[in-house]
Design a protein around this motif. Structure first.
Motif, mmCIF file in Angstrom:
data_model
loop_
_atom_site.group_PDB
_atom_site.id
_atom_site.type_symbol
_atom_site.label_atom_id
_atom_site.label_comp_id
_atom_site.label_asym_id
_atom_site.label_seq_id
_atom_site.Cartn_x
_atom_site.Cartn_y
_atom_site.Cartn_z
ATOM 1 N N MET A 31 44.585 42.718 33.149
ATOM 2 C CA MET A 31 43.566 41.697 33.414
ATOM 3 C C MET A 31 44.146 40.314 33.155
ATOM 4 O O MET A 31 44.914 40.128 32.202
ATOM 5 N N ALA A 32 43.799 39.342 33.997
ATOM 6 C CA ALA A 32 44.216 37.949 33.766
ATOM 7 C C ALA A 32 43.279 37.316 32.750
ATOM 8 O O ALA A 32 42.059 37.458 32.869
ATOM 9 N N ALA A 55 36.550 46.078 32.138
ATOM 10 C CA ALA A 55 37.179 47.339 31.715
ATOM 11 C C ALA A 55 38.049 47.089 30.486
ATOM 12 O O ALA A 55 38.114 47.926 29.570
ATOM 13 N N ALA A 82 45.481 40.780 38.900
ATOM 14 C CA ALA A 82 44.890 41.203 37.622
ATOM 15 C C ALA A 82 43.509 40.578 37.401
ATOM 16 O O ALA A 82 42.674 41.138 36.685
ATOM 17 N N LYS A 92 44.891 48.480 39.497
ATOM 18 C CA LYS A 92 45.546 47.188 39.762
ATOM 19 C C LYS A 92 47.056 47.271 39.540
ATOM 20 O O LYS A 92 47.824 46.579 40.204
#
Ligand SMILES: Cc1cc2nc3c(=O)[nH]c(=O)nc-3n(C[C@H](O)[C@H](O)[C@H](O)COP(=O)(O)O)c2cc1C
Length: 187
Positions: A31-32, A55, A82, A92
Motif C-alpha cells: 500500500m502507498a 487491507a 500500491a 497488487k
C-alpha cells in the motif's frame, strides 16, 4: 474542521511515500502511504497512518508486523499501483511484478519487500493510536538498510517529485547575526 484529500491545505504538505507491505487474510500486499514518519532514533520507531478500511489495516492488526520501504524516484509507478485499489480485491504485488518490479522476502518478518527502494525497514508493531479516520501504527524497526544510489521520491500537491536543488543555508554573516540575537534574548 476537515482537511479533505486534495484540498488546498493538504496540497501544501511535502511527504515521502512509504510502501507498506503486509501479509494476512488477503495475502501478500503493498500500500502507498504518504503519512510515513520517523518518530524515534532509539529505539528506531516508524509511524504509518492507515485508513481503517484498508487491507493493510486489517493485516497489521492481525500479524503485528509490517515492512516500510521509502519509495525511490524509480518507483512512482509502483506507488500508483500500491495506492490504487485494495489488496482485498486483487493481488497488487503480482500486477507490479508483471510490470517489471521485483520483490524479495523480508529477512525477519513474513512480508515481501520491493527491490530498488531508497530505504528498507522491517517493523514489529510497537503501539497503535486511533487518530480520526486513520490509525497511527508505530513500528519498531528490527531490520533496516539503505540503497544509497536510490533517491527518495517526494509527494506534493497530488504529484510525484524529484528533489533537484538543495537550498543554501543562511550565510556566515546571517548565522552570526542570529547568534547575537539569541544572546540578547537569553531567558
Ligand atoms: C500517493 C498516495 C499516498 C497515499 N497515502 C495514504 C496514507 O498515508 N494513508 C492511507 O491510509 N492511505 C493512503 N493512500 C491510499 C491507499 O494507498 C489506497 O487506498 C490503497 O488502495 C489501500 O490499499 P489496501 O486496501 O490494499 O491496504 C495513498 C494513496 C496514494 C496513491
Amino acid at each position: 474542521m476537515n482537511i479533505p484529500w486534495g484540498s488546498d491545505i493538504a496540497n501544501r504538505f511535502i511527504t515521502n511515500i512509504g510502501l507498506v507491505t503486509t501479509n494476512g487474510i488477503h495475502g501478500h500486499n503493498i500500500m502507498a502511504c504518504e503519512w510515513t514518519f520517523h518518530l524515534s532514533y532509539g529505539p528506531a520507531l516508524i509511524g504509518v497512518s492507515v485508513n481503517q478500511r484498508h487491507a493493510t489495516h486489517i493485516h497489521i492488526r492481525e500479524t503485528k508486523e509490517f515492512g516500510v520501504c521509502i519509495a525511490s524516484i524509480n518507483q512512482s509507478m509502483l506507488s500508483s499501483i500500491a495506492g490504487r485499489g485494495s489488496g482485498k480485491m486483487f493481488d497488487k504485488i503480482k500486477v507490479a511484478e508483471k510490470l517489471g518490479f521485483k520483490f524479495s522476502p523480508a529477512k525477519s518478518i513474513n512480508v515481501m519487500m520491493p527491490e530498488g527502494s531508497a530505504v528498507n525497514l522491517e517493523c514489529k508493531l510497537f503501539s497503535e493510536i486511533a487518530l480520526g479516520d486513520h490509525t497511527l501504527f508505530v513500528g519498531e524497526v528490527i531490520e533496516g538498510s539503505v540503497n544509497p544510489q536510490e533517491k527518495p521520491l517526494a509527494y506534493h500537491s497530488g504529484r510525484y517529485w524529484d528533489m533537484v536543488a538543495a537550498q543554501e543555508k543562511p550565510s556566515a554573516e546571517v548565522r552570526e547575526k542570529i547568534k547575537m540575537l539569541i544572546e540578547q534574548h537569553v531567558k
